[in-house]
Design a protein around this motif. Structure first.
Motif, mmCIF file in Angstrom:
data_model
loop_
_atom_site.group_PDB
_atom_site.id
_atom_site.type_symbol
_atom_site.label_atom_id
_atom_site.label_comp_id
_atom_site.label_asym_id
_atom_site.label_seq_id
_atom_site.Cartn_x
_atom_site.Cartn_y
_atom_site.Cartn_z
ATOM 1 N N VAL A 1 19.024 -3.849 8.699
ATOM 2 C CA VAL A 1 18.184 -3.139 7.730
ATOM 3 C C VAL A 1 18.694 -3.405 6.317
ATOM 4 C CG1 VAL A 1 17.337 -0.888 6.968
ATOM 5 C CG2 VAL A 1 17.664 -1.340 9.415
ATOM 6 N N THR A 2 17.772 -3.672 5.403
ATOM 7 C CA THR A 2 18.119 -3.919 4.000
ATOM 8 C C THR A 2 17.598 -2.768 3.141
ATOM 9 O OG1 THR A 2 16.048 -5.065 3.479
ATOM 10 C CG2 THR A 2 17.864 -6.390 4.417
ATOM 11 N N PRO A 3 18.099 -2.638 1.910
ATOM 12 C CA PRO A 3 17.553 -1.620 1.000
ATOM 13 C C PRO A 3 16.046 -1.753 0.814
ATOM 14 C CG PRO A 3 19.624 -2.441 0.141
ATOM 15 C CD PRO A 3 19.284 -3.298 1.326
ATOM 16 N N ALA A 4 15.540 -2.984 0.850
ATOM 17 C CA ALA A 4 14.097 -3.191 0.705
ATOM 18 C C ALA A 4 13.337 -2.585 1.879
ATOM 19 C CB ALA A 4 13.799 -4.689 0.597
ATOM 20 N N ASP A 5 13.930 -2.639 3.071
ATOM 21 C CA ASP A 5 13.284 -2.049 4.246
ATOM 22 C C ASP A 5 13.211 -0.527 4.111
ATOM 23 O OD1 ASP A 5 12.916 -4.483 5.726
ATOM 24 O OD2 ASP A 5 15.065 -4.453 6.196
ATOM 25 N N VAL A 6 14.283 0.066 3.621
ATOM 26 C CA VAL A 6 14.294 1.521 3.449
ATOM 27 C C VAL A 6 13.283 1.936 2.382
ATOM 28 C CG1 VAL A 6 15.697 3.548 2.906
ATOM 29 C CG2 VAL A 6 16.715 1.639 4.162
ATOM 30 N N SER A 7 13.212 1.171 1.298
ATOM 31 C CA SER A 7 12.235 1.465 0.247
ATOM 32 C C SER A 7 10.812 1.344 0.772
ATOM 33 C CB SER A 7 12.437 0.517 -0.940
ATOM 34 O OG SER A 7 13.681 0.737 -1.557
ATOM 35 N N ALA A 8 10.583 0.318 1.603
ATOM 36 C CA ALA A 8 9.252 0.128 2.186
ATOM 37 C C ALA A 8 8.892 1.296 3.103
ATOM 38 C CB ALA A 8 9.207 -1.188 2.965
ATOM 39 N N PHE A 9 9.892 1.801 3.814
ATOM 40 C CA PHE A 9 9.661 2.954 4.691
ATOM 41 C C PHE A 9 9.283 4.174 3.855
ATOM 42 C CE2 PHE A 9 11.550 6.778 6.740
ATOM 43 C CZ PHE A 9 10.660 6.862 7.811
ATOM 44 N N SER A 10 10.012 4.394 2.770
ATOM 45 C CA SER A 10 9.726 5.521 1.896
ATOM 46 C C SER A 10 8.311 5.432 1.338
ATOM 47 C CB SER A 10 10.740 5.563 0.755
ATOM 48 O OG SER A 10 10.421 6.589 -0.162
ATOM 49 N N GLN A 11 7.937 4.244 0.912
ATOM 50 C CA GLN A 11 6.598 4.059 0.349
ATOM 51 C C GLN A 11 5.519 4.266 1.407
ATOM 52 O OE1 GLN A 11 6.176 0.373 -1.750
ATOM 53 N NE2 GLN A 11 4.014 0.686 -2.223
ATOM 54 N N SER A 12 5.812 3.838 2.638
ATOM 55 C CA SER A 12 4.822 3.969 3.703
ATOM 56 C C SER A 12 4.527 5.430 4.029
ATOM 57 C CB SER A 12 5.310 3.248 4.972
ATOM 58 O OG SER A 12 6.364 3.971 5.605
ATOM 59 N N LEU A 13 5.516 6.280 3.863
ATOM 60 C CA LEU A 13 5.321 7.709 4.148
ATOM 61 C C LEU A 13 4.325 8.333 3.195
ATOM 62 C CD1 LEU A 13 9.030 8.797 4.765
ATOM 63 C CD2 LEU A 13 7.291 8.312 6.491
ATOM 64 N N ARG A 14 4.363 7.886 1.943
ATOM 65 C CA ARG A 14 3.479 8.471 0.929
ATOM 66 C C ARG A 14 2.108 7.819 0.889
ATOM 67 N NH1 ARG A 14 8.357 7.764 -1.819
ATOM 68 N NH2 ARG A 14 7.513 6.065 -3.078
ATOM 69 N N GLU A 15 1.977 6.671 1.558
ATOM 70 C CA GLU A 15 0.712 5.939 1.493
ATOM 71 C C GLU A 15 0.018 5.823 2.838
ATOM 72 O OE1 GLU A 15 1.673 2.199 -0.265
ATOM 73 O OE2 GLU A 15 2.102 3.048 -2.259
ATOM 74 N N ARG A 16 0.467 6.613 3.820
ATOM 75 C CA ARG A 16 -0.155 6.538 5.141
ATOM 76 C C ARG A 16 -1.623 6.918 5.051
ATOM 77 N NH1 ARG A 16 3.832 9.421 9.444
ATOM 78 N NH2 ARG A 16 3.242 11.240 8.197
ATOM 79 N N ALA A 17 -2.470 6.110 5.675
ATOM 80 C CA ALA A 17 -3.909 6.348 5.599
ATOM 81 C C ALA A 17 -4.307 7.611 6.359
ATOM 82 C CB ALA A 17 -4.666 5.144 6.150
ATOM 83 N N ASP A 18 -3.607 7.887 7.481
ATOM 84 C CA ASP A 18 -4.000 9.032 8.300
ATOM 85 C C ASP A 18 -3.563 10.360 7.692
ATOM 86 O OD1 ASP A 18 -1.389 8.306 8.671
ATOM 87 O OD2 ASP A 18 -1.322 8.797 10.808
ATOM 88 N N ALA A 19 -2.275 10.429 7.315
ATOM 89 C CA ALA A 19 -1.769 11.694 6.777
ATOM 90 C C ALA A 19 -0.556 11.436 5.900
ATOM 91 C CB ALA A 19 -1.409 12.657 7.913
ATOM 92 N N PRO A 20 -0.771 11.088 4.623
ATOM 93 C CA PRO A 20 0.369 10.848 3.737
ATOM 94 C C PRO A 20 1.213 12.105 3.584
ATOM 95 C CG PRO A 20 -1.685 10.977 2.490
ATOM 96 C CD PRO A 20 -2.066 10.931 3.937
ATOM 97 N N LEU A 21 2.526 11.913 3.536
ATOM 98 C CA LEU A 21 3.426 13.059 3.449
ATOM 99 C C LEU A 21 3.570 13.540 2.017
ATOM 100 C CD1 LEU A 21 6.342 12.101 5.885
ATOM 101 C CD2 LEU A 21 4.261 13.389 6.359
ATOM 102 N N SER A 22 3.818 14.816 1.880
ATOM 103 C CA SER A 22 4.092 15.389 0.568
ATOM 104 C C SER A 22 5.479 14.950 0.110
ATOM 105 C CB SER A 22 4.037 16.913 0.643
ATOM 106 O OG SER A 22 5.067 17.398 1.497
ATOM 107 N N ALA A 23 5.787 15.227 -1.148
ATOM 108 C CA ALA A 23 7.098 14.855 -1.685
ATOM 109 C C ALA A 23 8.215 15.560 -0.919
ATOM 110 C CB ALA A 23 7.166 15.205 -3.174
#
Length: 309
Positions: free
Chosen positions: A53-75
């Motif tokens: 796992v790289t820092p870019a992977d973790v950042s991508a995971f964080s971004q995916s949580l906020r941009e999920r089409a079904d149910a984006p997560l709150s902050a």
């Protein structure tokens, strides 16, 4: 020795949290759920080991949580999930199970300041009075509600109470309740005369009737079938009595806890004392309530002082 599989690292981390850090079962369950989502994400990217796992992977995971089409997560939900991920990476590095910490520089999203919701003393009294009947359920509900407001207990702490956790003082002086908070931490909180009276009435005229309907249990608050009252049913008790009182605002299990703290501070209690009563690990959590009382004081000043505006 070959590196441990991703799933094994997660389980080792969760055992560490449970045994060495004393985290509660509910906390462990939440961490496991969060980390399952994380594992699914990185494995979908072709990653099967934590060292890959790289820092870019973790950042991508964080971004995916906020941009999920079904149910984006709150902050706040995103921050909680990233806390689980960061904890896993940090633990594995400190234990020598991985060579790098890919999540070290990941920052949780900024969260808006959310002030606790409190209701007025009069509103609290209306909810308590909604359970003023003499039937066994009303006796139990009144005792539960009085205890929650008198002690600031979390609803999970209240339903795990045993009869022996109510401590009697001399002639009512020094009555208290022994609460077990997050991580099994124990604290003793005073009981006011109203709560003690309601609990006594329930223990004499209510609990024996409920207890006879089920198997013997040391639990203080019992359901209609004689088993220990669940968190869900305690929530329903609060909701039903609030509706019966004609409340037009949402009343959650935490409302009486918030009101307990706010009313104490408005009455002049020291924030450190309130921290101990609430069982907060950090005084910064308790200080959120001081913002509520400061807003109240500011409103009173603005409306009452002749040169305030």
């Amino acid at each position: 020795m070959p590196p441990l599989a991703f799933e094994d690292l997660v389980e080792r981390y969760l055992r560490h949290l449970a045994i060495e850090r004393g985290r509660a079962i509910n906390t462990i369950t939440a961490y496991r759920r969060d980390l399952r989502v994380y594992l699914d994400f990185v494995q979908a990217r072709g990653i099967h080991g934590l060292d890959e796992v790289t820092p870019a992977d973790v950042s991508a995971f964080s971004q995916s949580l906020r941009e999920r089409a079904d149910a984006p997560l709150s902050a706040s939900s995103t921050a909680r999930m990233l806390s689980s991920v960061r904890g896993l990476h940090r633990f594995c590095l400190e234990e020598g199970l991985t060579q790098t910490d890919a999540a070290a520089d990941t920052k949780p999203p900024k969260q808006p300041s959310r002030l606790p919701k409190a209701i007025t003393v009069e509103q609290v009294e209306s909810i308590l009075n909604a359970a003023a009947g003499d039937d066994v359920v009303s006796l139990r509900d009144r005792a539960l509600l009085e205890l929650l407001y008198a002690t600031g207990a979390r609803v999970s702490e209240a339903v795990t109470l045993n009869v022996d956790d109510v401590i009697a003082g001399d002639d009512g002086d020094g009555d208290a309740v022994r609460l077990f908070g997050k991580g099994g931490k124990q604290r003793v909180v005073p009981l006011g005369s109203y709560a003690r009276s309601a609990i006594d009435a329930y223990l004499v005229r209510g609990r024996p009737v409920l207890s006879a309907r089920g198997r013997a249990t040391p639990g203080l608050f019992l359901g209609v079938r004689g088993a220990r009252l669940s968190r869900q049913n305690a929530w329903l008790v609060i909701r039903a009595r609030a509706e019966q009182a004609g409340m037009t605002v949402d009343v959650s299990p935490h409302t009486l806890r918030h009101s307990f703290a706010t009313h104490l501070l408005e009455g002049g209690a020291d924030v450190r004392v309130v921290q101990e009563l609430l069982g907060h690990a950090s005084v910064s959590t308790t200080q959120l309530y001081t913002l509520v009382t400061a807003d109240t004081l500011r409103d009173m000043y603005t409306s009452a002082h002749p040169r305030a505006r």
